[in-house]
Design a protein around this motif. Structure first.
Motif, PDB file in Angstrom:
ATOM      1  N   ASN A 123       7.483 -11.081  -2.905  1.00  0.00           N
ATOM      2  CA  ASN A 123       7.812  -9.712  -2.847  1.00  0.00           C
ATOM      3  C   ASN A 123       8.843  -9.101  -1.764  1.00  0.00           C
ATOM      4  O   ASN A 123       9.586  -8.487  -2.169  1.00  0.00           O
ATOM      5  CB  ASN A 123       6.686  -8.796  -2.852  1.00  0.00           C
ATOM      6  CG  ASN A 123       5.853  -8.963  -4.318  1.00  0.00           C
ATOM      7  OD1 ASN A 123       6.446  -8.883  -5.356  1.00  0.00           O
ATOM      8  ND2 ASN A 123       4.519  -8.741  -3.912  1.00  0.00           N
ATOM      9  N   ASP A 124       8.641  -9.934  -0.898  1.00  0.00           N
ATOM     10  CA  ASP A 124      10.115  -9.703   0.285  1.00  0.00           C
ATOM     11  C   ASP A 124      11.219  -9.980  -0.325  1.00  0.00           C
ATOM     12  O   ASP A 124      12.356  -9.566   0.179  1.00  0.00           O
ATOM     13  CB  ASP A 124       9.619 -10.493   1.632  1.00  0.00           C
ATOM     14  CG  ASP A 124       8.405 -10.074   2.264  1.00  0.00           C
ATOM     15  OD1 ASP A 124       8.473  -9.256   3.313  1.00  0.00           O
ATOM     16  OD2 ASP A 124       7.251 -10.544   1.765  1.00  0.00           O
ATOM     17  N   SER A 150       1.554  -3.806   3.632  1.00  0.00           N
ATOM     18  CA  SER A 150       2.100  -5.249   4.098  1.00  0.00           C
ATOM     19  C   SER A 150       0.833  -6.229   4.586  1.00  0.00           C
ATOM     20  O   SER A 150      -0.193  -5.830   4.894  1.00  0.00           O
ATOM     21  CB  SER A 150       3.026  -5.280   5.220  1.00  0.00           C
ATOM     22  OG  SER A 150       2.578  -4.743   6.213  1.00  0.00           O
ATOM     23  N   THR A 191       4.241  -7.011   0.607  1.00  0.00           N
ATOM     24  CA  THR A 191       5.024  -8.115   1.329  1.00  0.00           C
ATOM     25  C   THR A 191       4.568  -8.527   2.712  1.00  0.00           C
ATOM     26  O   THR A 191       3.587  -7.595   3.186  1.00  0.00           O
ATOM     27  CB  THR A 191       6.387  -7.119   1.603  1.00  0.00           C
ATOM     28  OG1 THR A 191       5.887  -5.901   2.325  1.00  0.00           O
ATOM     29  CG2 THR A 191       7.181  -6.825   0.429  1.00  0.00           C
TER      30      THR A 191
END
Length: 380
Positions: free
Chosen positions: A180-181, A141, A120
């Motif tokens: 994906n967030d 991330s 993310t």
């Protein structure tokens, strides 16, 4: 083949640089690249094996993943090569070593791949605070990937001058990152209005910060892709199927999901357009890569580009149902597998086939899905 040029394609900060390091210079070896190396960050659209290094039991390490090009699973969520692989080939560079698979400076001499499937833009802690189940949300991330890059940069360049030379002669692919967030809360049935849509400015801010970090380190050319048309992805079509014909566009994609993807991309383009290189970082350029427009083109006009119209919204490898994507991870050794992945757009319901990625890569390398396209610098 003719292609429709998408609107608002490019956000270029300065005139595209055409330095003496371009291909064709007299002291360049035959076949030399206009970039000496390629570095990529992102998620499963770009990951070439990082997740597989930390999750050896993941399905991506099982056949039929990798069947088309590599003839074996390689850690790529695809039947073959990814966009970043086609870019590397076009630049006459080797496929990038995944960061978690490399050990020495020699492994990263011509670049590195820091992308991790499921990654993310926002931190894992952010989603933990949202109360999400972190079982499939890796702690890698965008900020983590940037720290990995700094480690490789110092490994390759012990001195400041060496690091500046590396930065200025490299191409950076920053993404795709951000989908994906939204995916993680989507897949955990969170509210679109109250929890998912408000993430957009936070995600864009993270991408902006990462771009500025690379500028600050001396990067000259950064390609920043937008997100894909999730409303055309088989997994989403299964999750959000509707009895209302008005929810779908002429191609059969879900309108509101694609509207949301476009909202993200507009915010991304707007942010990139507002970036300005500081006086002490002249000659830098950011190119917006329109993954959305490229994928929408082959979805709306599959026959024109060599894909089958009847399976444009169907996964090649899945577990049955109208879109062959009944579950999130539907592709494995016992899956319903199509006979020819090259005629399909979707590979496993979430990711694309090598053939589809090749089309997207071609549009970014040669246009019209990045302007000026990446290879234009090589033809100076």
């Amino acid at each position: 083949m003719a292609r429709v040029v998408p609107l608002l394609l490019l956000l270029l900060l300065v005139v595209w640089p055409c330095p003496a390091a371009s291909a064709g210079r007299n002291d360049d070896p035959p076949g030399a690249s206009c970039y000496k190396r390629l570095f990529s960050l992102g998620d499963s659209i770009t990951d070439a094996g990082n997740l597989a290094s930390v999750a050896p039991n993941t399905s991506v390490l099982a056949f039929p993943y990798g069947e088309t090009f590599f003839r074996r699973p390689t850690g790529r969520f695809c039947d073959g090569r990814l966009i970043v692989d086609f870019i590397a080939e076009a630049l006459k560079l080797p496929f990038l070593t995944p960061f978690l698979a490399g050990k020495t400076a020699a492994d990263f001499r011509q670049g590195a791949n820091f992308a991790v499937s499921g990654a993310t833009a926002l931190s894992q802690q952010f989603f933990k605070d949202m109360g999400l189940d972190l079982a499939i949300l890796p702690p890698f991330s965008l900020d983590v990937q940037l720290e990995w890059f700094k480690r490789v940069l110092h490994l390759l360049g012990p001195t400041e001058k060496e690091r500046q030379d590396i930065m200025s002669s490299s191409l950076f692919l920053l993404g795709e990152i951000g989908i994906n967030d939204y995916n993680h809360p989507f897949f955990q049935n969170r509210s679109f209005v109250d929890e998912i849509r408000p993430l957009v400015p936070k995600v864009i801010e993270k991408i902006e910060n990462a771009t500025k970090v690379l500028f600050g380190l001396g990067a000259k050319t950064i390609v920043v892709p937008g997100t894909i048309p999730v409303g055309c992805m088989p997994r989403y079509l299964t999750m959000f199927q509707s009895d209302n014909p008005g929810d779908y566009d002429a191609a059969g994609c879900i309108r509101w999901l694609n509207d949301f993807a476009e909202e993200h991309n507009r915010a991304l383009r707007r942010m990139l357009g507002q970036l300005r290189p500081r006086d002490d970082h002249p000659g830098v350029a950011v190119v917006y890569a329109d993954y959305y427009g490229a994928i929408l083109e082959i979805t709306r006009n599959p026959l024109k580009h060599g894909f089958r119209k009847d399976v444009a919204l169907t996964a090649c490898c899945g577990d049955g149902g109208p879109h062959n994507s009944g579950t999130l991870i539907a592709c494995n050794a016992t899956s319903v597998l199509c006979p020819d992945p090259s005629r399909h757009i979707s590979w496993d319901g979430v990711h694309l086939t090598e053939a589809a990625y090749q089309f997207v890569a071609g549009g970014v390398l040669d246009g019209p899905y990045a302007a000026p396209p990446i290879l234009s610098k090589c033809r100076c």
